[in-house]
Design a protein around this motif. Structure first.
Motif, PDB file in Angstrom:
ATOM      1  N   UNK A 355       0.824  -1.203   0.000  1.00 31.00           N
ATOM      2  CA  UNK A 355       0.000   0.000   0.000  1.00 31.00           C
ATOM      3  C   UNK A 355       0.861   1.258   0.000  1.00 31.00           C
ATOM      4  N   UNK A 356       1.990   1.194   0.704  1.00 31.18           N
ATOM      5  CA  UNK A 356       2.862   2.376   0.753  1.00 31.18           C
ATOM      6  C   UNK A 356       3.614   2.575  -0.553  1.00 31.18           C
ATOM      7  N   UNK A 357       4.023   1.449  -1.163  1.00 31.54           N
ATOM      8  CA  UNK A 357       4.803   1.553  -2.396  1.00 31.54           C
ATOM      9  C   UNK A 357       3.960   2.084  -3.548  1.00 31.54           C
ATOM     10  N   UNK A 358       2.699   1.678  -3.568  1.00 36.33           N
ATOM     11  CA  UNK A 358       1.884   2.008  -4.727  1.00 36.33           C
ATOM     12  C   UNK A 358       0.546   2.620  -4.305  1.00 36.33           C
ATOM     13  N   UNK A 359       0.576   3.904  -3.933  1.00 37.02           N
ATOM     14  CA  UNK A 359      -0.686   4.539  -3.523  1.00 37.02           C
ATOM     15  C   UNK A 359      -1.677   4.653  -4.685  1.00 37.02           C
ATOM     16  N   UNK A 360      -1.191   4.424  -5.899  1.00 33.68           N
ATOM     17  CA  UNK A 360      -2.077   4.460  -7.062  1.00 33.68           C
ATOM     18  C   UNK A 360      -3.222   3.469  -6.947  1.00 33.68           C
ATOM     19  N   UNK A 361      -2.989   2.428  -6.182  1.00 33.44           N
ATOM     20  CA  UNK A 361      -3.978   1.362  -6.018  1.00 33.44           C
ATOM     21  C   UNK A 361      -5.301   1.919  -5.455  1.00 33.44           C
ATOM     22  N   UNK A 362      -5.172   2.960  -4.630  1.00 30.08           N
ATOM     23  CA  UNK A 362      -6.384   3.521  -4.030  1.00 30.08           C
ATOM     24  C   UNK A 362      -7.196   4.299  -5.070  1.00 30.08           C
ATOM     25  N   UNK A 363      -6.456   4.908  -6.023  1.00 32.12           N
ATOM     26  CA  UNK A 363      -7.164   5.624  -7.083  1.00 32.12           C
ATOM     27  C   UNK A 363      -7.895   4.628  -7.970  1.00 32.12           C
ATOM     28  N   UNK A 364      -7.188   3.535  -8.278  1.00 32.67           N
ATOM     29  CA  UNK A 364      -7.811   2.497  -9.095  1.00 32.67           C
ATOM     30  C   UNK A 364      -9.099   2.007  -8.426  1.00 32.67           C
ATOM     31  N   UNK A 365      -9.006   1.753  -7.127  1.00 32.45           N
ATOM     32  CA  UNK A 365     -10.173   1.264  -6.400  1.00 32.45           C
ATOM     33  C   UNK A 365     -11.319   2.275  -6.469  1.00 32.45           C
ATOM     34  N   UNK A 366     -10.939   3.549  -6.289  1.00 31.10           N
ATOM     35  CA  UNK A 366     -11.957   4.597  -6.306  1.00 31.10           C
ATOM     36  C   UNK A 366     -12.666   4.624  -7.665  1.00 31.10           C
ATOM     37  N   UNK A 367     -11.877   4.496  -8.735  1.00 30.63           N
ATOM     38  CA  UNK A 367     -12.465   4.499 -10.082  1.00 30.63           C
ATOM     39  C   UNK A 367     -13.410   3.315 -10.264  1.00 30.63           C
ATOM     40  N   UNK A 368     -12.956   2.159  -9.795  1.00 28.49           N
ATOM     41  CA  UNK A 368     -13.808   0.963  -9.923  1.00 28.49           C
ATOM     42  C   UNK A 368     -15.102   1.147  -9.126  1.00 28.49           C
ATOM     43  N   UNK A 369     -14.966   1.736  -7.947  1.00 30.18           N
ATOM     44  CA  UNK A 369     -16.163   1.954  -7.126  1.00 30.18           C
ATOM     45  C   UNK A 369     -17.167   2.821  -7.878  1.00 30.18           C
ATOM     46  N   UNK A 370     -16.639   3.901  -8.452  1.00 21.96           N
ATOM     47  CA  UNK A 370     -17.521   4.802  -9.205  1.00 21.96           C
ATOM     48  C   UNK A 370     -18.178   4.048 -10.344  1.00 21.96           C
ATOM     49  N   UNK A 371     -17.354   3.235 -11.004  1.00 21.98           N
ATOM     50  CA  UNK A 371     -17.849   2.484 -12.147  1.00 21.98           C
ATOM     51  C   UNK A 371     -18.997   1.549 -11.740  1.00 21.98           C
ATOM     52  N   UNK A 372     -18.759   0.812 -10.690  1.00 23.44           N
ATOM     53  CA  UNK A 372     -19.784  -0.127 -10.226  1.00 23.44           C
ATOM     54  C   UNK A 372     -21.037   0.628  -9.807  1.00 23.44           C
ATOM     55  N   UNK A 373     -20.827   1.695  -9.070  1.00 25.33           N
ATOM     56  CA  UNK A 373     -21.955   2.484  -8.585  1.00 25.33           C
ATOM     57  C   UNK A 373     -22.800   2.961  -9.756  1.00 25.33           C
ATOM     58  N   UNK A 374     -22.098   3.417 -10.818  1.00 24.21           N
ATOM     59  CA  UNK A 374     -22.802   3.928 -11.999  1.00 24.21           C
ATOM     60  C   UNK A 374     -23.490   2.781 -12.740  1.00 24.21           C
ATOM     61  N   UNK A 375     -22.772   1.673 -12.883  1.00 28.62           N
ATOM     62  CA  UNK A 375     -23.308   0.563 -13.668  1.00 28.62           C
ATOM     63  C   UNK A 375     -24.575  -0.014 -13.047  1.00 28.62           C
ATOM     64  N   UNK A 376     -24.649   0.095 -11.713  1.00 32.18           N
ATOM     65  CA  UNK A 376     -25.808  -0.510 -11.047  1.00 32.18           C
ATOM     66  C   UNK A 376     -27.018   0.415 -11.017  1.00 32.18           C
ATOM     67  N   UNK A 377     -26.791   1.673 -11.357  1.00 28.81           N
ATOM     68  CA  UNK A 377     -27.925   2.600 -11.370  1.00 28.81           C
ATOM     69  C   UNK A 377     -28.948   2.119 -12.391  1.00 28.81           C
TER      70      UNK A 377
END
Lengths: 472, 558
Positions: A355-377
Motif C-alpha cells: 500500500x505504501x509503495x503504490x498509492x495508485x492502487x487507491x485511485x484504481x479502487x476509487x475508479x472501480x467503485x464509481x464504475x460499479x456504482x454507476x453501472x448498477x444505477x
C-alpha cells in the motif's frame, strides 16, 4: 472513701430488708423477663415466607426449564451456508461453480497476492502458526511490535495496538475507556461490534439519527443543560461520540469535519471505526481523516480491522499514546486473548508495504467503485445504497413486499440467479432480533481492484436481468 | 444429593484442601500433618462413587507471617507511590506519563486520577517481567529480544541482541504443537500458498470454506459430540456465543475464577449472573436450590433456564473442575452446563479429549463443550461442540458466524493436522506419546517442586503449575532472576490474583525434555533459596527419583 462505700452497701442491704414483698416479687419477675428477652430468638419478619426443605424439593421437582436453544427449522435461510472451495479470491468457487467475486471484502486484491503469501510462508517457517499465549505472557513477537510501529507510521499517529480478531477490536476499545455512568453518543447505523462494545461498557447510550448532525447537536445540548444542573457530577462524566468512517450497513460516509467541530464545541471525544475505509479512502489509503483532510490528532481513537483491505486477520487501534497505551492493560480482547499468529502479522506488514509503495492502487479502487456504482444505477426494482466511492454497496428493494422474509427470499433469488451466471454476490446478514436498528434487507456488492471493466459490466447486466425476471 | 451427602462432601473439601478462605488466613495450624495422611482416605470415602481416580488438589494456606509481610510490602509501596506522585505533582521528579493534548486539557479527564495509581507506582517497577518479545517458535525453548530500560521501565530500548535458547515455561504449548517444521507446519504452509491468509468474508456470507466444515466435523468426532462449530478467536467464542444461549430471564451461575471472556459473555447476554465459590459444590448447589425455589428476583417468576459456566482447568489456580459433581448437580436441578476447556483440551485425559475423558464421563452430559485451539493445538481460535440442535442454532444465531471474518486457512490446517495427530489418524503414535509425555512431565515437575518446599497450587494432574511468591517485590525479582539464568517464566500479581497471592506460573509442555525440566528445577530451587520462596511447611518425603514409566501412568489413569 472505703468506709463510705461500705456504708452504701449496708444501706442497700437494709433497704432490701425493708422493701415490701410485692415490690421484690415484681422486680424479680421483671429481671426474669429481661433475661428471657435477652435469650429468646429475635423476631423475624419473613419467618412465614421461608420455604421448608420439603417445599423446596417440590418446587425443584416442579420446575421445567426451557430448552437450551429453540429448535431451528431445517430450511432456516442462514442454516445452509454457501460452500466455497478453493481460495476466496477474485475467482471463487461457490457451491461448485466458479464465479467472479463480488462478495468478499478483498478491496485491494491482496488476499492472493504472491508477495504477501511468500512473506507469510517465510514467517510460518520461522515462528510456526500459533503464539500459545497472550501478549503479556510471551505472546509478543517481534513482528507484532513491527506491525504496530508500521501501522502507527502509516496512519501518522503516535501509537498503534493490534488485536487478534477484527470484531473484538472496537468492541474491546470502547469499554476500556467508557465506564458505568459515562455517556456515549452513537450513530444509529453503527455496526454490530460497536453495539457490543457499547453494551460491554455499561455506559449511557444516546443514539442520534444516522449522519444527522443536528440531531447529535440536540442531544449534546440536552446534555449541556443537564450538566449545568449538576456541575460537580458533570466534571467526571466522560463523553464520547462513536461513529464509523464508512458505514458497513449503509455504505455512506460520516461528516467528520462537522463532528470535529462539535467535538471541540461540546468537549466530547471521538472514536472512529474505519474497517470499511482504512486502505480505501484518501490518497494514501489512510481513511476518512485523509479523505476530508482532517488532522488525525483531532480524532481520539481510530480502529479498523485488517481483514478487509489488508486481507489478513485481526484489527488495530491507533491514536495518541496517551489514549492507546491504556488498552494494553485495559483492552479485554488484548489482554486476555492469545495474540495474533505471527504469520498473519507478517502478511499485514507486507500488505502495508504494498500500500505504501503504490498509492495508485487507491485511485484504481476509487475508479472501480464509481464504475460499479454507476453501472448498477437504473436496475429495475432495486436501488443502490451508498456513496459512489464506497467499496461495499447495498442493493435494496425499491418496493418492499411488506414482509422481511419475503424480501429476503426475493433478494436471495437474485443472488442465486447471479451465482448461476458466475457472479458471486451475497446477502448482507444480520441478527434480526439483536440489531438495535435493523437495516433493510439487501444484497452486498463488493468492489475490488481486480474486477475488470467487462466483469463489472457483466455483473451489472446479470443483476439487471435477474431483477427483471424475479421482481417483475 | 441429599443433605447427608452434602455434609460428607464438606469433610471431603477440607481434606482436599479447597482453600479455607480466599485470603488464606490461617485457620488451623496443626492440621497439615493429618491432612497429608488422610488425603487419600477421604478421597476414597467420599468421592468413591463419582470419581474413578484420586482427585488430589491442594491449596496450602498462606503462612501468617508471610501474609503480614506481604500486606506490609503493599503498604510501603503505596506510601512511596503517594510520595512520588506528590513529587511528580510538584515537578521534583520527572514525570514520564503520556499527557493529554493541550487542545483537550479542558475535556473531562479520560482517566480518573487514582485509576492508574497501581499501574504507575507498582506495575511500572516490574513491567519488564511482562510482554517480553520473542523472536522464534514458542516451543520448548525460545529466543528473546533483549531489551533494557534507562528510565525504570517507562520506555524500553532494544539492544539488538537476542537471548538464545531460553527454556520456555510460559507458553500454553501443552502438546508441543507450536512448531515450525513437521506435518502441521507443512500443511499450514501449503494452505498459505493455495489460499492466502485472509478470508475477507463471514461464515454466513461468503467466507464458509469446505475446509472450515471439515475442521468442524473433525472437532465433533474428536470431542465425541454430534456437531461442532469453529470460531476465529477463543476469547470471542465465549463472549459472542453465550449471549446466543442465554438472555433476559435466564440465570447464569459462574465460578468466581472464570476467565474474563466467560464473564464478558455472561454480561453481554443480559442474564442474571450469580457467582459461586471456586470449585465449591456446596456453594453451587445452594445457589441452584435457592434460585429454583425463589425464582427471579422481585417478579418471582421461575427462571427460563439456568446455565452453569465452568472451566476445565483454571489457568491461574491450576485446579481441575469437579466435573462429576457438577454433572450430578446439573442433572438433579435440570440446569445446563457450559464447559470451557481452553486449557484442558488436549492436556488432560488418556487420549487428550479433555476433562470429560479425564473423569471418564460422557461428553453428552455436558451441554456446551467449548474450548480453544490456541493452546494444545498450537493455532488460534475456538470451538463449541454439542448436540446438533445446539450447533444448528449457533450457526444461525452466533454473533461470530454473522459479523466476524472466518478463520484463516493456514490456521485451520494447523488445527486439522494437529488434531489428527492427537487422534492417531496420521498413522503415528506421536500424538499419544506426547499426551503421555505431558502427563509424566506434569506429575514429575509438580512433585519435585513440592519436595523442594515450594507452595504449589492446584491439581496433581494439571499442567498449569502456580507457585506462590506472595510478596510484591518477589514478583519482579523472580522473573528477572529466572531470565538471568535463561529460563522464561510467567509471574502474575494483582489484579489477576488476589492481592496477597502473587505467584509464578509454569506451563508444562510435552516438548520439554527431562533434562530441560531438571535444569529448570535446579534453577528454580536456586532462585527459591535466594529469594526465600520455599514457604511450605508440609513435610513431603522425597520419593525415589524414579523415571515415570508407562506403568505408573497407566496406574494413575485407571
Amino acid at each position: 472513701m472505703a468506709s463510705g462505700q461500705q456504708w452504701v452497701l449496708v444501706e442497700m442491704v437494709q433497704a432490701f430488708y425493708e422493701a415490701p414483698a410485692y415490690h421484690l416479687i415484681l422486680e424479680g419477675i421483671l429481671i426474669l423477663w429481661i433475661i428471657r428477652l435477652l435469650f429468646s430468638k429475635t423476631y423475624k419478619l419473613q419467618e412465614r415466607s421461608d420455604l421448608t426443605e420439603k417445599e423446596k424439593e417440590e418446587l425443584i421437582e416442579e420446575w421445567q426449564p426451557e430448552p437450551l436453544v429453540p429448535s431451528v427449522s431445517k430450511d432456516h435461510p442462514s442454516l445452509n451456508y454457501d460452500v466455497v472451495t478453493g481460495p476466496p479470491s477474485h475467482k471463487i468457487i461457490v457451491n461448485g461453480k466458479e464465479c467472479i467475486n463480488f462478495a468478499s471484502f478483498n478491496f485491494l486484491g491482496l488476499l492472493d497476492n504472491e508477495r504477501v503469501k511468500l512473506k507469510a510462508l517465510s514467517s510460518l517457517k520461522k515462528y510456526g502458526v500459533g503464539t500459545c499465549g497472550p501478549r503479556g505472557f510471551y505472546g509478543t513477537f517481534d513482528v507484532h511490535l513491527e506491525l504496530e510501529e508500521r501501522l502507527a507510521k502509516f496512519m501518522r499517529t503516535e501509537e498503534a495496538i493490534i488485536y487478534s480478531y477484527g470484531f473484538a477490536t472496537i468492541a474491546s476499545a470502547i469499554p476500556a475507556y467508557s465506564k458505568r455512568g459515562d455517556i456515549i453518543f452513537v450513530d444509529e447505523a453503527a455496526c454490530f461490534s460497536i453495539q457490543k462494545g457499547l453494551q460491554a461498557s455499561r455506559s449511557f447510550i444516546k443514539y442520534f439519527k444516522h449522519n444527522d448532525m443536528e440531531d447529535l447537536e440536540r442531544l449534546l445540548k440536552e446534555q449541556e443543560i443537564e450538566d449545568q444542573k449538576n456541575p460537580r457530577k458533570a466534571r467526571v462524566i466522560r463523553r464520547f461520540i462513536v461513529v464509523e468512517g464508512l458505514y458497513i450497513n449503509t455504505a455512506d460516509i460520516c461528516p467528520l469535519p462537522e463532528l470535529v467541530k462539535l467535538k471541540y464545541k461540546y468537549k466530547v471525544r471521538i472514536f472512529l471505526e474505519e474497517s470499511m475505509s482504512f486502505g480505501v479512502l484518501g490518497e494514501h489509503g489512510r481513511g476518512v481523516t485523509e479523505h476530508f483532510g482532517v488532522n488525525i490528532d483531532d480524532i481520539d481513537l481510530i480502529s479498523a480491522n485488517m481483514e478487509n483491505a489488508v486481507a489478513s486477520i485481526g484489527g488495530f487501534c491507533c491514536g495518541r499514546s496517551f489514549v492507546i497505551d491504556h488498552q494494553r492493560l485495559s483492552g479485554q480482547g488484548y489482554c486476555f486473548s492469545a495474540s495474533l499468529p505471527p504469520m498473519l502479522a507478517t502478511a499485514a506488514i507486507e500488505a502495508l508495504n504494498i500500500m505504501e509503495e503504490d498509492p495508485g492502487i487507491f485511485r484504481v479502487l476509487r475508479d472501480k467503485c464509481k464504475h460499479v456504482h454507476k453501472a448498477l444505477q437504473g436496475t429495475p426494482g432495486l436501488k443502490v445504497v451508498g456513496e459512489p466511492f464506497a467499496p461495499a454497496l447495498h442493493l435494496q428493494l425499491e418496493n418492499s413486499t411488506g414482509s422481511r422474509t419475503n424480501d429476503l427470499k426475493l433478494l436471495r433469488a437474485i443472488v442465486d440467479y447471479s451465482l448461476d451466471r458466475q457472479i458471486a454476490l451475497t446477502l448482507a446478514r444480520y441478527l434480526e432480533k439483536e440489531e438495535r436498528f435493523l437495516p433493510p434487507p439487501s444484497i452486498r456488492v463488493v468492489v475490488t481492484v481486480e474486477q475488470t471493466q467487462e466483469e463489472i459490466e457483466k455483473a451489472a447486466q446479470c443483476i439487471r436481468e435477474a431483477a427483471l425476471k424475479i421482481l417483475k | 444429593m441429599t443433605e447427608s451427602a452434602g455434609n460428607k462432601n464438606e469433610d471431603c473439601h477440607a481434606a482436599n484442601g479447597v482453600k479455607p478462605g480466599r485470603n488464606g488466613m490461617v485457620k488451623n495450624h496443626h492440621h497439615h500433618h493429618q491432612y497429608q495422611k488422610q488425603e487419600k482416605v477421604y478421597n476414597a470415602a467420599c468421592n468413591g462413587e463419582l470419581y474413578s481416580r484420586p482427585f488430589i488438589e491442594s491449596f496450602e494456606e498462606t503462612p501468617m507471617l508471610v501474609a503480614v509481610l506481604t500486606y506490609m510490602g503493599y503498604g510501603i509501596l503505596t506510601i512511596f507511590g503517594y510520595l512520588r506522585d506528590f513529587m511528580r505533582e510538584w515537578k521534583i521528579e520527572k514525570c514520564h506519563i503520556a499527557r493529554e493534548r493541550e487542545e483537550q486539557k479542558d475535556f473531562v479527564p479520560l482517566y480518573q486520577d487514582f485509576e492508574n495509581f497501581y499501574t504507575r507506582n507498582l506495575y511500572m517497577r516490574i513491567r519488564d517481567s511482562w510482554n517480553r518479545p520473542i523472536c522464534s517458535v514458542p516451543g520448548a525453548t525460545f529466543d528473546l529480544v533483549e531489551r533494557s530500560s534507562n528510565d525504570y521501565n517507562w520506555t524500553f530500548e532494544y539492544t539488538g541482541r537476542v537471548v538464545k535458547d531460553v527454556i520456555n515455561l510460559g507458553s500454553y504449548n501443552y502438546l508441543g504443537f507450536a512448531e515450525n517444521t513437521g506435518a502441521c507446519a507443512t500443511a499450514a504452509g501449503e494452505a498459505t500458498v493455495k489460499f492466502g491468509v485472509g478470508v475477507a468474508s463471514t461464515r454466513q456470507e461468503i467466507g464458509n470454506l469446505n475446509r472450515h466444515e471439515e475442521l468442524e466435523k473433525l472437532t465433533a468426532s474428536f470431542l465425541g459430540v454430534e456437531s461442532a462449530m469453529a470460531f476465529g478467536m477463543g476469547f470471542a467464542t465465549n463472549s459472542m456465543n453465550i449471549p446466543a444461549l442465554a438472555g433476559k430471564g435466564c440465570l447464569i451461575l459462574s465460578d468466581e475464577l472464570n476467565h474474563a471472556s466467560l464473564v464478558l459473555g455472561a454480561r453481554l447476554s443480559g442474564s442474571t449472573i450469580r457467582v459461586f465459590k471456586h470449585n465449591n459444590m456446596q456453594s453451587l448447589e445452594k445457589l441452584l436450590r435457592d434460585a429454583i425455589a425463589h425464582g427471579q428476583p422481585r417478579t418471582h417468576r421461575p427462571w427460563k433456564k439456568i446455565l452453569i459456566l465452568v472451566e476445565g482447568i483454571y489457568s491461574m489456580e491450576g485446579s481441575i473442575i469437579r466435573l462429576p459433581e457438577v454433572i450430578a448437580l446439573k442433572k438433579k436441578y435440570k440446569a445446563y452446563l457450559y464447559l470451557d476447556e481452553a486449557h484442558s483440551i488436549g492436556a488432560l485425559g488418556r487420549s487428550g479429549r479433555g476433562v470429560v475423558e479425564y473423569f471418564g464421563l460422557d461428553p453428552k452430559d455436558v451441554d456446551v463443550m467449548m474450548g480453544t485451539f490456541t493452546k494444545s493445538f498450537g493455532a488460534a481460535g475456538g470451538y463449541i461442540g454439542g448436540r446438533k440442535d445446539l450447533i444448528d442454532y449457533l450457526q444461525s444465531h452466533s454473533h461470530s458466524a454473522i459479523y466476524a471474518i472466518s478463520m484463516s486457512l493456514p490456521v485451520v490446517e494447523q488445527i486439522i493436522t494437529s488434531m489428527k495427530c492427537i487422534m492417531g489418524m496420521d498413522g503415528t503414535t506421536i500424538g499419544r506419546s506426547r499426551i503421555q509425555r505431558l502427563a509424566e512431565n506434569t506429575v514429575y515437575f509438580r512433585r519435585r517442586l513440592r519436595e523442594m518446599g515450594f507452595i504449589i497450587y492446584g491439581n496433581n494432574d494439571s499442567p498449569v503449575v502456580p507457585m506462590m511468591l506472595y510478596m510484591p517485590a518477589k514478583i519482579g525479582a523472580f522473573g528477572r532472576e529466572m531470565l538471568k539464568r535463561n529460563i522464561g517464566v510467567v509471574v502474575v500479581g494483582f489484579p489477576a490474583t488476589p492481592i496477597i497471592e502473587s505467584r509464578a506460573r509454569f506451563c508444562i509442555s510435552a516438548a520439554h525434555t527431562k533434562e530441560m525440566l531438571d535444569r529448570a528445577l535446579d534453577v528454580i530451587s536456586e532462585v527459591g533459596d535466594l529469594l526465600q520462596l520455599k514457604y511450605s511447611r508440609r513435610k513431603v518425603l522425597p520419593s525415589l527419583d524414579r523415571p515415570f514409566d508407562e506403568t505408573t501412568y497407566e496406574e494413575n489413569e485407571e
